[in-house]
Design an enzyme around this catalytic site. Structure first.
Site, PDB file in Angstrom:
ATOM      1  N   ASP A  36      47.564  43.264  33.565  1.00  2.60           N
ATOM      2  CA  ASP A  36      48.923  43.442  34.068  1.00  2.60           C
ATOM      3  C   ASP A  36      48.949  44.432  35.235  1.00  2.60           C
ATOM      4  O   ASP A  36      48.073  45.293  35.339  1.00  2.60           O
ATOM      5  CB  ASP A  36      49.813  43.937  32.919  1.00  2.60           C
ATOM      6  CG  ASP A  36      51.286  43.644  33.176  1.00  2.60           C
ATOM      7  OD1 ASP A  36      51.606  42.929  34.153  1.00  2.60           O
ATOM      8  OD2 ASP A  36      52.122  44.140  32.401  1.00  2.60           O
ATOM      9  N   HIS A  53      47.543  39.435  42.999  1.00  4.27           N
ATOM     10  CA  HIS A  53      46.811  38.436  42.204  1.00  4.27           C
ATOM     11  C   HIS A  53      45.458  38.117  42.857  1.00  4.27           C
ATOM     12  O   HIS A  53      44.463  37.914  42.182  1.00  4.27           O
ATOM     13  CB  HIS A  53      47.633  37.148  42.062  1.00  4.27           C
ATOM     14  CG  HIS A  53      48.937  37.360  41.328  1.00  4.27           C
ATOM     15  ND1 HIS A  53      49.013  38.060  40.159  1.00  4.27           N
ATOM     16  CD2 HIS A  53      50.204  36.948  41.603  1.00  4.27           C
ATOM     17  CE1 HIS A  53      50.274  38.080  39.733  1.00  4.27           C
ATOM     18  NE2 HIS A  53      51.009  37.422  40.599  1.00  4.27           N
ATOM     19  N   LEU A 147      27.220  36.164  28.129  1.00  7.89           N
ATOM     20  CA  LEU A 147      28.633  36.482  27.865  1.00  7.89           C
ATOM     21  C   LEU A 147      29.507  35.229  27.894  1.00  7.89           C
ATOM     22  O   LEU A 147      29.376  34.398  28.787  1.00  7.89           O
ATOM     23  CB  LEU A 147      29.131  37.444  28.951  1.00  7.89           C
ATOM     24  CG  LEU A 147      30.605  37.830  28.847  1.00  7.89           C
ATOM     25  CD1 LEU A 147      30.793  39.049  27.960  1.00  7.89           C
ATOM     26  CD2 LEU A 147      31.197  38.122  30.226  1.00  7.89           C
TER      27      LEU A 147
HETATM   28  C1  FPP Z   1      50.055  40.152  35.593  1.00  6.62           C
HETATM   29  O1  FPP Z   1      50.493  40.816  36.741  1.00  6.62           O
HETATM   30  C2  FPP Z   1      49.089  39.122  35.920  1.00  6.62           C
HETATM   31  C3  FPP Z   1      49.320  37.790  35.850  1.00  6.62           C
HETATM   32  C4  FPP Z   1      50.575  37.198  35.421  1.00  6.62           C
HETATM   33  C5  FPP Z   1      48.343  36.806  36.228  1.00  6.62           C
HETATM   34  C6  FPP Z   1      46.927  37.250  36.275  1.00  6.62           C
HETATM   35  C7  FPP Z   1      46.128  36.079  36.538  1.00  6.62           C
HETATM   36  C8  FPP Z   1      45.045  36.059  37.260  1.00  6.62           C
HETATM   37  C9  FPP Z   1      44.503  37.248  37.923  1.00  6.62           C
HETATM   38  C10 FPP Z   1      44.403  34.727  37.440  1.00  6.62           C
HETATM   39  C11 FPP Z   1      43.066  34.653  36.915  1.00  6.62           C
HETATM   40  C12 FPP Z   1      42.737  33.298  36.547  1.00  6.62           C
HETATM   41  C13 FPP Z   1      41.500  32.785  36.513  1.00  6.62           C
HETATM   42  C14 FPP Z   1      41.214  31.626  35.641  1.00  6.62           C
HETATM   43  C15 FPP Z   1      40.409  33.346  37.298  1.00  6.62           C
HETATM   44  P1  FPP Z   1      52.030  40.824  37.074  1.00  6.62           P
HETATM   45  O2  FPP Z   1      52.288  39.839  38.150  1.00  6.62           O
HETATM   46  O3  FPP Z   1      52.844  40.617  35.843  1.00  6.62           O
HETATM   47  O4  FPP Z   1      52.203  42.287  37.606  1.00  6.62           O
HETATM   48  P2  FPP Z   1      53.511  43.182  37.519  1.00  6.62           P
HETATM   49  O5  FPP Z   1      53.714  43.486  36.053  1.00  6.62           O
HETATM   50  O6  FPP Z   1      53.137  44.374  38.311  1.00  6.62           O
HETATM   51  O7  FPP Z   1      54.636  42.397  38.105  1.00  6.62           O
END
Ligand code: FPP
Length: 264
Positions: A36, A53, A147
């Site tokens: 997160d 992201h 892993l």
């Molecule tokens: C939370 O940050 C993160 C997510 C909702 C998505 C995370 C997903 C990835 C990094 C993709 C990885 C996928 C693969 C299969 C490699 P947020 O957007 O909720 O952050 P915030 O809480 O600051 O708004």
């Protein structure tokens, strides 16, 4: 595995300590992570949320390497929840491209490092291009014995439990199982992670202190670790700090015998 000298940063701050790790058993077998804070990481820099992201992918790679180096056997990452569909369409579309981007950049290295890619979640709503990329990675790494890198994609714990119950009810109605034979083991086997051990350690970055519908059945006795650090900033040393904290916890599984982690 001897980890030898184990240096870590306490709470991500600069206070540096040296910790000597002498036994392997203190390393959790299965680490699950709620990644997160990507959006906030980007906004703090005046960047669009998607930049966070994108940066997150580099962190996934770093943490996968470090987890493997430390002797973790399974790393489950919450990549997209069933609730994430509520985000703006453009962000959802971007998120759905991330698995491909990640695999385009790192699949060769994952193969070389003997990592086995898996996915758990409801693939029904996932775009075909995302499924293709993920399936290719699963296929190309299925014989790897290192892993297990398990992505939770369109995953939600409530939906998983409902589906597991449905499948048991169907089998009972078809007289394949007796209702009285349904026990915790049988229900566990119908979950989306039947072949994996339950997580020993959950890490959530980004400062929120909740589970957000993640592996609720499997995390009955998981040790929980929350950190303010945003996922793109989460470093190898932060992972070691979390694992060190885990190693100091006493897991009693509802009993009274005080067992240090690894003594289980
Ligand atoms: C939370 O940050 C993160 C997510 C909702 C998505 C995370 C997903 C990835 C990094 C993709 C990885 C996928 C693969 C299969 C490699 P947020 O957007 O909720 O952050 P915030 O809480 O600051 O708004």
């Amino acid at each position: 595995m001897m980890l030898g000298k184990f240096s870590f940063l306490k709470n991500g701050k600069s206070e540096k300590k040296e910790q000597v790790f002498s036994d392997a058993h203190r390393v959790p077998e299965h680490v699950a992570i709620i990644m997160d804070g990507n959006g906030r990481w980007a906004q703090r820099r005046g960047l669009p949320r998607i930049a966070g992201h994108r940066e997150a992918l580099k962190t996934i790679k770093k943490i996968t390497n470090e987890a493997q180096r430390l002797g973790v056997k399974v790393l489950t990452l919450y990549a997209f929840s069933t609730e994430n569909w509520k985000r703006p369409k453009t962000e959802v579309e971007f998120l759905m491209k991330l698995p491909e981007q990640f695999l385009n950049s790192y699949l060769v290295e994952l193969i070389e490092n003997n990592v086995q890619v898996r996915v758990m979640g409801d693939m029904a709503r996932i775009p075909a291009h995302t499924i293709r990329a993920v399936n290719q990675a699963i296929e190309k790494t299925k014989k790897n014995s290192g892993l297990v890198l398990n992505f939770a994609l369109n995953y939600g714990s409530h939906a998983e439990i409902v589906e597991a119950v449905r499948s048991l009810v169907r089998d009972a109605l078809d007289h394949k199982i007796e209702p009285d034979s349904i026990d915790e083991q049988l229900l566990s086997e119908r979950m989306l992670s039947p072949l994996l051990p339950d997580p020993d350690l959950l890490i959530r970055t980004g400062g929120e202190i909740r589970l957000s519908n993640f592996m609720l059945w499997q995390m009955a006795y998981t040790e929980l670790y929350f950190t303010e650090i945003y996922w793109p900033d989460f470093s190898e040393s932060d992972l070691r700090t979390a694992i060190f904290e885990f190693s100091t916890r006493q897991r009693r599984y509802g009993g009274i015998k005080e067992e240090r982690n690894g003594d289980k």
